[in-house]
Design a protein around this motif. Structure first.
Motif, PDB file in Angstrom:
ATOM      1  N   ASN A 265       0.920  -1.230  -0.011  1.00 57.15           N
ATOM      2  CA  ASN A 265      -0.031  -0.089  -0.036  1.00 57.15           C
ATOM      3  C   ASN A 265       0.706   1.272   0.006  1.00 57.15           C
ATOM      4  OD1 ASN A 265      -2.403  -1.160  -0.057  1.00 57.15           O
ATOM      5  ND2 ASN A 265      -2.906  -0.975   2.177  1.00 57.15           N
ATOM      6  N   LYS A 268       2.097   1.694  -3.424  1.00 54.72           N
ATOM      7  CA  LYS A 268       0.891   1.834  -4.408  1.00 54.72           C
ATOM      8  C   LYS A 268       0.202   3.279  -4.153  1.00 54.72           C
ATOM      9  CE  LYS A 268      -2.730  -1.081  -3.871  1.00 54.72           C
ATOM     10  NZ  LYS A 268      -3.831  -1.982  -3.612  1.00 54.72           N
ATOM     11  N   TYR A 269       0.008   3.888  -2.922  1.00 52.88           N
ATOM     12  CA  TYR A 269      -0.669   5.153  -2.892  1.00 52.88           C
ATOM     13  C   TYR A 269       0.196   6.124  -2.717  1.00 52.88           C
ATOM     14  CZ  TYR A 269      -4.599   1.916  -2.240  1.00 52.88           C
ATOM     15  OH  TYR A 269      -5.340   0.890  -2.598  1.00 52.88           O
ATOM     16  N   ASP A 295       5.125   6.481   5.221  1.00 52.89           N
ATOM     17  CA  ASP A 295       5.225   6.718   3.814  1.00 52.89           C
ATOM     18  C   ASP A 295       5.143   8.197   3.853  1.00 52.89           C
ATOM     19  OD1 ASP A 295       2.647   7.290   2.988  1.00 52.89           O
ATOM     20  OD2 ASP A 295       2.438   5.225   3.380  1.00 52.89           O
ATOM     21  N   ILE A 300      -4.121  10.249   4.325  1.00 55.87           N
ATOM     22  CA  ILE A 300      -5.621   9.781   4.306  1.00 55.87           C
ATOM     23  C   ILE A 300      -6.368  10.852   5.206  1.00 55.87           C
ATOM     24  CG2 ILE A 300      -7.180   7.964   4.912  1.00 55.87           C
ATOM     25  CD1 ILE A 300      -4.697   6.002   4.970  1.00 55.87           C
ATOM     26  N   ILE A 308     -10.890   2.660   6.835  1.00 51.91           N
ATOM     27  CA  ILE A 308     -10.017   1.659   5.612  1.00 51.91           C
ATOM     28  C   ILE A 308      -9.774   0.385   6.258  1.00 51.91           C
ATOM     29  CG2 ILE A 308      -9.038   3.692   4.545  1.00 51.91           C
ATOM     30  CD1 ILE A 308      -6.523   3.221   6.560  1.00 51.91           C
ATOM     31  N   ARG A 314     -12.661   1.053   0.140  1.00 50.63           N
ATOM     32  CA  ARG A 314     -11.680   1.764  -0.376  1.00 50.63           C
ATOM     33  C   ARG A 314     -11.905   3.373  -0.539  1.00 50.63           C
ATOM     34  NH1 ARG A 314      -9.776   0.391  -5.731  1.00 50.63           N
ATOM     35  NH2 ARG A 314      -7.481   0.391  -4.697  1.00 50.63           N
ATOM     36  N   LEU A 315     -10.686   4.075  -0.592  1.00 54.99           N
ATOM     37  CA  LEU A 315     -10.805   5.452  -0.768  1.00 54.99           C
ATOM     38  C   LEU A 315     -10.456   5.919  -2.340  1.00 54.99           C
ATOM     39  CD1 LEU A 315      -9.022   6.548   2.346  1.00 54.99           C
ATOM     40  CD2 LEU A 315     -11.512   5.937   2.059  1.00 54.99           C
ATOM     41  N   HIS A 316     -10.401   4.736  -3.025  1.00 55.00           N
ATOM     42  CA  HIS A 316      -9.740   4.850  -4.462  1.00 55.00           C
ATOM     43  C   HIS A 316     -10.859   4.208  -5.304  1.00 55.00           C
ATOM     44  CE1 HIS A 316      -6.248   6.174  -2.052  1.00 55.00           C
ATOM     45  NE2 HIS A 316      -6.190   7.344  -2.916  1.00 55.00           N
ATOM     46  N   GLY A 322      -7.110  -2.450  -6.656  1.00 52.88           N
ATOM     47  CA  GLY A 322      -7.229  -3.217  -5.285  1.00 52.88           C
ATOM     48  C   GLY A 322      -8.346  -3.581  -5.086  1.00 52.88           C
ATOM     49  N   ASN A 323      -8.545  -4.520  -3.734  1.00 52.34           N
ATOM     50  CA  ASN A 323     -10.277  -5.044  -3.577  1.00 52.34           C
ATOM     51  C   ASN A 323     -10.594  -4.629  -2.198  1.00 52.34           C
ATOM     52  OD1 ASN A 323      -8.357  -6.593  -1.886  1.00 52.34           O
ATOM     53  ND2 ASN A 323      -8.159  -8.625  -3.370  1.00 52.34           N
ATOM     54  N   GLY A 324      -9.799  -3.817  -1.547  1.00 51.57           N
ATOM     55  CA  GLY A 324     -10.396  -3.191  -0.286  1.00 51.57           C
ATOM     56  C   GLY A 324     -10.418  -4.386   0.848  1.00 51.57           C
ATOM     57  N   GLY A 326      -7.270  -5.936   1.944  1.00 53.49           N
ATOM     58  CA  GLY A 326      -5.824  -6.168   2.682  1.00 53.49           C
ATOM     59  C   GLY A 326      -5.920  -5.604   4.024  1.00 53.49           C
ATOM     60  N   LEU A 327      -6.610  -4.478   4.411  1.00 54.92           N
ATOM     61  CA  LEU A 327      -6.225  -3.915   5.789  1.00 54.92           C
ATOM     62  C   LEU A 327      -7.236  -4.752   6.839  1.00 54.92           C
ATOM     63  CD1 LEU A 327      -5.743  -0.087   5.246  1.00 54.92           C
ATOM     64  CD2 LEU A 327      -4.073  -1.722   5.964  1.00 54.92           C
TER      65      LEU A 327
HETATM   66  P1  ADP Z   1      -6.942  -2.016  -1.354  1.00 55.03           P
HETATM   67  O1  ADP Z   1      -5.454  -1.630  -1.069  1.00 55.03           O
HETATM   68  O2  ADP Z   1      -6.763  -3.188  -1.905  1.00 55.03           O
HETATM   69  O3  ADP Z   1      -7.856  -0.879  -1.731  1.00 55.03           O
HETATM   70  P2  ADP Z   1      -6.802  -2.056   1.535  1.00 55.03           P
HETATM   71  O4  ADP Z   1      -7.788  -2.721   2.699  1.00 55.03           O
HETATM   72  O5  ADP Z   1      -5.128  -2.425   1.601  1.00 55.03           O
HETATM   73  O6  ADP Z   1      -7.345  -2.276   0.113  1.00 55.03           O
HETATM   74  O7  ADP Z   1      -6.756  -0.573   1.898  1.00 55.03           O
HETATM   75  C1  ADP Z   1      -7.785   0.268   1.861  1.00 55.03           C
HETATM   76  C2  ADP Z   1      -7.647   1.695   1.349  1.00 55.03           C
HETATM   77  O8  ADP Z   1      -7.101   2.398   2.412  1.00 55.03           O
HETATM   78  C3  ADP Z   1      -7.223   1.575   0.247  1.00 55.03           C
HETATM   79  O9  ADP Z   1      -8.141   1.403  -1.164  1.00 55.03           O
HETATM   80  C4  ADP Z   1      -6.691   3.002   0.166  1.00 55.03           C
HETATM   81  O10 ADP Z   1      -7.728   4.111  -0.223  1.00 55.03           O
HETATM   82  C5  ADP Z   1      -6.278   3.282   1.538  1.00 55.03           C
HETATM   83  N1  ADP Z   1      -4.967   3.018   2.003  1.00 55.03           N
HETATM   84  C6  ADP Z   1      -4.130   2.149   2.635  1.00 55.03           C
HETATM   85  N2  ADP Z   1      -2.932   2.370   2.684  1.00 55.03           N
HETATM   86  C7  ADP Z   1      -2.765   3.657   2.283  1.00 55.03           C
HETATM   87  C8  ADP Z   1      -1.593   4.331   2.388  1.00 55.03           C
HETATM   88  N3  ADP Z   1      -0.583   3.727   2.636  1.00 55.03           N
HETATM   89  N4  ADP Z   1      -1.623   5.619   1.945  1.00 55.03           N
HETATM   90  C9  ADP Z   1      -2.960   6.309   1.470  1.00 55.03           C
HETATM   91  N5  ADP Z   1      -4.139   5.579   1.530  1.00 55.03           N
HETATM   92  C10 ADP Z   1      -4.003   4.225   1.727  1.00 55.03           C
END
Ligand code: ADP
Length: 359
Positions: A265, A268-269, A295, A300, A308, A314-316, A322-324, A326-327
């Motif tokens: 992440n 990616k972000y 990072d 956020i 999240i 997901r915020l994107h 991504g699939n929302g 992971g976290l």
């Molecule tokens: P995914 O990455 O597959 O969308 P995650 O559950 O890993 O799913 O993350 C959920 C959301 O949290 C992401 O879609 C993103 O919007 C936000 N996010 C996670 N990690 C970060 C980060 N390091 N910086 C900014 N936004 C983040």
């Protein structure tokens, strides 16, 4: 109100004092409960494992063992861990005894003399709560099984779609125009996207289904593996990842997935046009290790810092794949290790994710 079928609720009545034990057994049997008895700690542990009672009335002062230790042993054995345990004591009646009893894992603590009606009402109340909990666990297990099956059974056909789309593309490449080839690419990409989503669902349901044993995990080696897995993402993004010397912790192999997700992440972000700079650090608190992954990414907004961690949030959009899951998966894994995970961030000012793990 939830009804309990008493004849199905075996109770283990433990007391070395014969008159007390006898009176309790008589009362419970008259109320319709099957009852077995034990007079020592050793006997309790053996009978509990062999007969699987739903509830144990456990005297605190036993001839061979302290009732609190018996309770701890019952809790640490997977075959007896979920039994309802209620201490009953005539001699350990101080507040501190009750606190120790409840803290060593008992569900309740009764001090003699206990009115027979109170004893029966307490037993019934615990059994009702247990029924409700069992019903909830069953429906949650069914749901998890359902998501596992969906994830599992869709994986194979999706693999087939991807493979055949590529095969057809290879055959038609020289005969058809670029339009057909690009359509086939879209089919393969769509199937791949669903597959990665289903893999997430599968992992999420499996993470809940049960955890492997805790073992020492060398975090230095774990991070080396995570970095190797992320090698192409690191190279493509120009990310610079630094870390403090990392300790050995007590966890399981799923911890690797947690850090892999946090680092992936963090890459990616990233802020558009800015190479990710990521630092992993750790500090030792009195009761836990606190890891952090910082990072310099897009950050956020504070109102999303909790959301999240909810599954599928997901915020994107799909401009960042991504699939929302992971976290949410990371939180599930960390909490099963009796740890905590949270994030601090400001939009445009990067994010820091924390993972606290008890010693
Ligand atoms: P995914 O990455 O597959 O969308 P995650 O559950 O890993 O799913 O993350 C959920 C959301 O949290 C992401 O879609 C993103 O919007 C936000 N996010 C996670 N990690 C970060 C980060 N390091 N910086 C900014 N936004 C983040």
């Amino acid at each position: 109100m939830i009804e309990v079928n008493r004849s199905e609720c075996l109770i283990l009545n433990v007391d070395d004092y014969a008159p007390g034990r006898y009176a309790r057994t008589k009362l419970l049997k008259q109320a319709g409960f099957p009852v077995i008895e034990a007079t020592t700690g050793k006997e309790t542990l053996e009978l509990a494992e062999k007969n699987k009672p739903v509830l144990i009335l456990l005297d605190v002062n036993l001839p061979d063992m302290n009732g609190f230790d018996v309770c701890k042993k019952l809790r640490s054995n997977p075959h007896t861990a979920s039994m309802t345990i209620v201490h009953v004591s005539a001699s350990s009646i101080l507040t501190q005894h009750q606190v120790s009893g409840l803290e060593s894992g008992a569900d309740g603590y009764l001090v003699e003399p206990v009115e027979p009606a109170v004893l029966l009402a307490t037993v019934n109340a615990f059994l009702r709560a247990r029924r409700a909990e069992d019903a909830m666990r069953k429906s949650s297990d069914e749901l998890l099984w359902f998501s596992y099956r969906v994830g599992h059974d869709m994986s194979e056909p999706l693999r087939t779609i991807t493979a055949y789309a590529q095969l057809v593309k290879a055959r038609l490449q020289n005969r058809e125009g670029p339009e057909i080839v690009s359509l086939l690419d879209s089919i393969a990409a769509g199937a791949l996207q669903i597959r990665s989503f289903m893999d997430g669902v599968l992992q999420y349901s499996q993470a809940a289904a049960g955890f492997s044993r805790l073992t020492p995990v060398d975090c230095e080696k774990m991070f080396a593996r995570v970095l190797a897995n992320l090698d192409s993402a690191v190279r493509d993004s120009g990310a610079v990842i630094t870390r403090d010397p990392l300790p050995e912790v007590v966890a399981n192999e799923q911890l690797e997935g947690v850090f892999q997700n946090l680092l992936s992440n963090a890459i990616k972000y990233a802020q558009p046009g800015v190479a990710p700079e990521i630092h992993v650090s750790v500090r030792k608190d009195p009761k836990e290790w606190i890891f952090s992954v910082s990072d310099n990414g897009m950050g956020i907004a504070p109102e999303f810092l909790e959301r999240i961690f909810e599954v599928f949030n997901r915020l994107h959009g799909q401009e960042i794949p991504g699939n929302g899951i992971g976290l949410a998966l990371a939180r599930r894994i960390v909490e099963a290790l009796r740890g905590r995970i949270w994030a601090e961030s400001q939009p445009g000012a990067g994010s820091t994710f924390f993972v606290a793990l008890p010693f």
